[in-house]
Design a protein around this motif. Structure first.
Motif, PDB file in Angstrom:
ATOM      1  N   ILE A 266       0.849  -1.205   0.000  1.00 26.16           N
ATOM      2  CA  ILE A 266       0.000   0.000   0.000  1.00 26.16           C
ATOM      3  C   ILE A 266       0.878   1.246   0.000  1.00 26.16           C
ATOM      4  O   ILE A 266       0.642   2.199  -0.759  1.00 26.16           O
ATOM      5  N   LEU A 267       1.905   1.238   0.849  1.00 29.24           N
ATOM      6  CA  LEU A 267       2.816   2.377   0.933  1.00 29.24           C
ATOM      7  C   LEU A 267       3.590   2.564  -0.371  1.00 29.24           C
ATOM      8  O   LEU A 267       3.756   3.693  -0.855  1.00 29.24           O
ATOM      9  N   LEU A 268       4.052   1.480  -0.969  1.00 27.99           N
ATOM     10  CA  LEU A 268       4.781   1.556  -2.240  1.00 27.99           C
ATOM     11  C   LEU A 268       3.917   2.174  -3.337  1.00 27.99           C
ATOM     12  O   LEU A 268       4.385   3.001  -4.129  1.00 27.99           O
ATOM     13  N   LEU A 269       2.661   1.772  -3.393  1.00 30.09           N
ATOM     14  CA  LEU A 269       1.763   2.306  -4.420  1.00 30.09           C
ATOM     15  C   LEU A 269       1.482   3.787  -4.191  1.00 30.09           C
ATOM     16  O   LEU A 269       1.366   4.560  -5.145  1.00 30.09           O
ATOM     17  N   LEU A 270       1.382   4.188  -2.933  1.00 29.95           N
ATOM     18  CA  LEU A 270       1.195   5.602  -2.627  1.00 29.95           C
ATOM     19  C   LEU A 270       2.407   6.422  -3.065  1.00 29.95           C
ATOM     20  O   LEU A 270       2.281   7.457  -3.715  1.00 29.95           O
ATOM     21  N   GLU A 271       3.577   5.934  -2.695  1.00 28.58           N
ATOM     22  CA  GLU A 271       4.802   6.698  -2.929  1.00 28.58           C
ATOM     23  C   GLU A 271       5.245   6.673  -4.394  1.00 28.58           C
ATOM     24  O   GLU A 271       5.622   7.700  -4.954  1.00 28.58           O
ATOM     25  N   ARG A 272       5.198   5.507  -4.989  1.00 30.46           N
ATOM     26  CA  ARG A 272       5.810   5.352  -6.308  1.00 30.46           C
ATOM     27  C   ARG A 272       4.813   5.489  -7.459  1.00 30.46           C
ATOM     28  O   ARG A 272       5.142   6.034  -8.509  1.00 30.46           O
ATOM     29  N   GLU A 273       3.612   4.961  -7.266  1.00 26.04           N
ATOM     30  CA  GLU A 273       2.618   4.995  -8.341  1.00 26.04           C
ATOM     31  C   GLU A 273       1.631   6.137  -8.168  1.00 26.04           C
ATOM     32  O   GLU A 273       0.796   6.379  -9.032  1.00 26.04           O
ATOM     33  N   ARG A 317      -2.445   4.485   9.707  1.00 24.65           N
ATOM     34  CA  ARG A 317      -1.869   3.354  10.440  1.00 24.65           C
ATOM     35  C   ARG A 317      -1.082   2.448   9.505  1.00 24.65           C
ATOM     36  O   ARG A 317      -0.010   1.943   9.864  1.00 24.65           O
ATOM     37  N   VAL A 318      -1.612   2.242   8.298  1.00 25.67           N
ATOM     38  CA  VAL A 318      -0.924   1.388   7.333  1.00 25.67           C
ATOM     39  C   VAL A 318       0.394   2.015   6.898  1.00 25.67           C
ATOM     40  O   VAL A 318       1.410   1.323   6.744  1.00 25.67           O
ATOM     41  N   ILE A 319       0.389   3.337   6.689  1.00 20.52           N
ATOM     42  CA  ILE A 319       1.623   4.018   6.313  1.00 20.52           C
ATOM     43  C   ILE A 319       2.682   3.838   7.406  1.00 20.52           C
ATOM     44  O   ILE A 319       3.839   3.501   7.132  1.00 20.52           O
ATOM     45  N   ASP A 320       2.280   4.047   8.655  1.00 21.01           N
ATOM     46  CA  ASP A 320       3.220   3.883   9.763  1.00 21.01           C
ATOM     47  C   ASP A 320       3.771   2.464   9.796  1.00 21.01           C
ATOM     48  O   ASP A 320       4.983   2.250   9.971  1.00 21.01           O
ATOM     49  N   ARG A 321       2.870   1.475   9.605  1.00 13.45           N
ATOM     50  CA  ARG A 321       3.312   0.082   9.626  1.00 13.45           C
ATOM     51  C   ARG A 321       4.246  -0.208   8.449  1.00 13.45           C
ATOM     52  O   ARG A 321       5.251  -0.895   8.595  1.00 13.45           O
ATOM     53  N   GLY A 322       3.908   0.330   7.291  1.00 18.68           N
ATOM     54  CA  GLY A 322       4.752   0.133   6.129  1.00 18.68           C
ATOM     55  C   GLY A 322       6.130   0.737   6.308  1.00 18.68           C
ATOM     56  O   GLY A 322       7.141   0.150   5.905  1.00 18.68           O
ATOM     57  N   LEU A 323       6.198   1.915   6.940  1.00 20.39           N
ATOM     58  CA  LEU A 323       7.485   2.552   7.204  1.00 20.39           C
ATOM     59  C   LEU A 323       8.324   1.708   8.159  1.00 20.39           C
ATOM     60  O   LEU A 323       9.547   1.594   7.993  1.00 20.39           O
ATOM     61  N   VAL A 324       7.670   1.097   9.142  1.00 20.48           N
ATOM     62  CA  VAL A 324       8.381   0.221  10.070  1.00 20.48           C
ATOM     63  C   VAL A 324       8.901  -1.012   9.347  1.00 20.48           C
ATOM     64  O   VAL A 324      10.067  -1.415   9.521  1.00 20.48           O
ATOM     65  N   VAL A 325       8.059  -1.632   8.525  1.00 18.69           N
ATOM     66  CA  VAL A 325       8.470  -2.827   7.774  1.00 18.69           C
ATOM     67  C   VAL A 325       9.669  -2.516   6.882  1.00 18.69           C
ATOM     68  O   VAL A 325      10.615  -3.306   6.777  1.00 18.69           O
ATOM     69  N   ASP A 326       9.633  -1.361   6.239  1.00 21.32           N
ATOM     70  CA  ASP A 326      10.729  -0.969   5.340  1.00 21.32           C
ATOM     71  C   ASP A 326      11.959  -0.479   6.079  1.00 21.32           C
ATOM     72  O   ASP A 326      12.998  -0.220   5.462  1.00 21.32           O
ATOM     73  N   GLY A 327      11.848  -0.325   7.399  1.00 20.92           N
ATOM     74  CA  GLY A 327      12.987   0.154   8.168  1.00 20.92           C
ATOM     75  C   GLY A 327      13.173   1.647   8.128  1.00 20.92           C
ATOM     76  O   GLY A 327      14.203   2.157   8.578  1.00 20.92           O
ATOM     77  N   ARG A 328      12.186   2.386   7.633  1.00 20.42           N
ATOM     78  CA  ARG A 328      12.332   3.834   7.565  1.00 20.42           C
ATOM     79  C   ARG A 328      11.882   4.521   8.849  1.00 20.42           C
ATOM     80  O   ARG A 328      12.096   5.711   9.028  1.00 20.42           O
ATOM     81  N   ILE A 329      11.244   3.773   9.716  1.00 18.94           N
ATOM     82  CA  ILE A 329      11.067   4.179  11.109  1.00 18.94           C
ATOM     83  C   ILE A 329      11.493   2.992  11.966  1.00 18.94           C
ATOM     84  O   ILE A 329      10.999   1.879  11.767  1.00 18.94           O
TER      85      ILE A 329
END
Length: 406
Positions: A266-273, A317-329
């Protein structure tokens, strides 16, 4: 397949029937994920339908196929989201009275949207299964059921997606489709196996709601105990009895994705697409990025972004979780001597390494630490996993004990 099976001709007729009432959604080449997926990607943007998901297609096809007498009786359905909105919107547009039964736990925004589209909303039951029981009671009283997936007209309408894909991407080799009740992938399967049988059809489920995978493995329809997932659009406990044979006979493989992978997609699609996609719609990209769908650079892959109806509160919440998964938080617990200027020294180390401390807390009374030490918990903004490792290494080189909290 049985004699009443949906045919290619049914789907072609459905496409013509619904053409003026739905959006022929774009299927565009995506260059945003070349570093993550080796194949050539084309995104099918079903999140740009009139009510935000592919459900418009099946709902409209079903309603348009009703007789005048059936329209006068009115329709009923049970849904907690996309199907509810699609039925409500198209029924209202065509002057057909509609009742939508939704679980009592349905987010208020989805209830409000369904009512805004003109349907009478009844909230009944804790689960969708209990809501469906109420819908079936209303059906017995005379209304026509518009089932989310256990209906040949619904399957035929959803299958129109595949006709568009074959025209938009003639050299497609793989189509990756979310599976919930099975209506979408069943219709797509009929088209692909009739016109392009060499195209691989891959289904994707959330690992926490793998009703299709479990049923295929068992050789029969099986109900699972729970279907709690952020991919709520495909969170069903039981694949359809009608759709099961299509999935069994036409789908080449079913893969499962984890919650963290869906959030990251979800985060990738927001940021990149630059596109908003709900959990269900992100599962095909999650499967591709995670490598669960095996593709090579010569393949041409179409993941279907099946819907974009995600609550704003959930997005955060999904963005925060995605950032954690990616290691950006990253949340780091650092044990240090409880002395003046220690905290300043920690933040200086993080800053020098290129990190940004966004939240910090001391743990004294409740920390499991020796007397004279203090645990400091820091939420740190970073560039990714490798950067987190670099920051931890710098802190450890300074003599601190560091644990990453996940």
């Amino acid at each position: 397949m049985n004699p009443t099976a949906v045919t290619l001709a049914d789907i072609e007729a459905a496409r013509e029937r619904i053409a003026s009432g739905i959006v022929e959604t774009p299927c565009d080449r995506s260059f945003a994920f070349e570093d993550l997926v080796s194949a050539e990607l084309w995104m099918k943007f079903e999140n740009r339908q009139r009510t935000g998901s592919f459900k418009d297609r099946g709902a409209l096809n079903k309603i348009l196929g009703l007789s005048e007498a059936e329209r006068e009786r009115g329709i009923v359905t049970a849904s907690a989201g996309n199907h509810a909105q699609a039925v409500a919107f198209h029924a209202n547009r065509l002057g057909v009275p509609a009742v939508v039964v939704m679980p009592e736990s349905t987010p208020l925004i989805k209830v409000a949207r369904t009512r805004a589209h003109g349907a009478e909303v009844i909230q009944k039951g804790v689960t969708l299964t209990e809501s469906l029981e109420e819908a079936q009671r209303l059906e017995a009283e005379g209304r026509v059921m518009v089932h989310p997936y256990n209906d040949t007209a619904i399957i035929a309408g959803q299958g129109s997606v595949a006709l568009e894909i074959l025209e938009q991407v003639p050299n497609v080799t793989h189509v990756v489709v979310p599976i919930g009740g099975g209506g979408l992938i069943s219709g797509i399967g009929v088209v692909l196996k009739a016109l392009r049988p060499e195209v691989r059809l891959i289904g994707v489920e959330a690992a926490r709601a793998a009703s299709a995978k479990v049923s295929i493995d068992a050789g029969r329809v099986v109900s699972i105990e729970s279907a709690e997932t952020i991919a709520d659009g495909i969170a069903v406990k039981r694949i359809g009895d009608l759709t099961f044979p299509y999935v069994r006979d036409l789908v080449d493989d079913i893969v499962l994705v984890e919650e963290s992978e869906i959030a990251s997609a979800i985060l990738l699609l927001l940021e990149r697409e630059r596109t908003v996609v709900e959990g269900a719609g992100a599962t095909p990209l999650a499967a591709l990025v995670s490598g669960r769908v095996e593709v090579c650079e010569d393949d041409v892959v179409v993941p279907i972004l099946c819907g974009g109806n995600i609550d704003v509160s959930r997005i955060s919440r999904v963005i925060d979780r995605g950032l954690v998964v990616d290691g950006r938080i990253a949340r780091l617990k650092v044990t240090v001597r409880d002395r003046p200027r220690t905290l300043a020294g920690l933040t200086r180390i993080v800053g020098a390494a290129g990190g940004n401390v966004i939240e910090i807390a001391h743990l004294r009374a409740f920390a499991d630490i020796t007397v004279g030490d203090v645990a400091i918990v820091m939420n740190v903004e970073t560039r990714g996993r490798a950067h987190v490792a670099e920051i931890i290494r710098e802190l450890e080189d300074a003599g601190h004990t560091v644990v990453e909290m996940v």
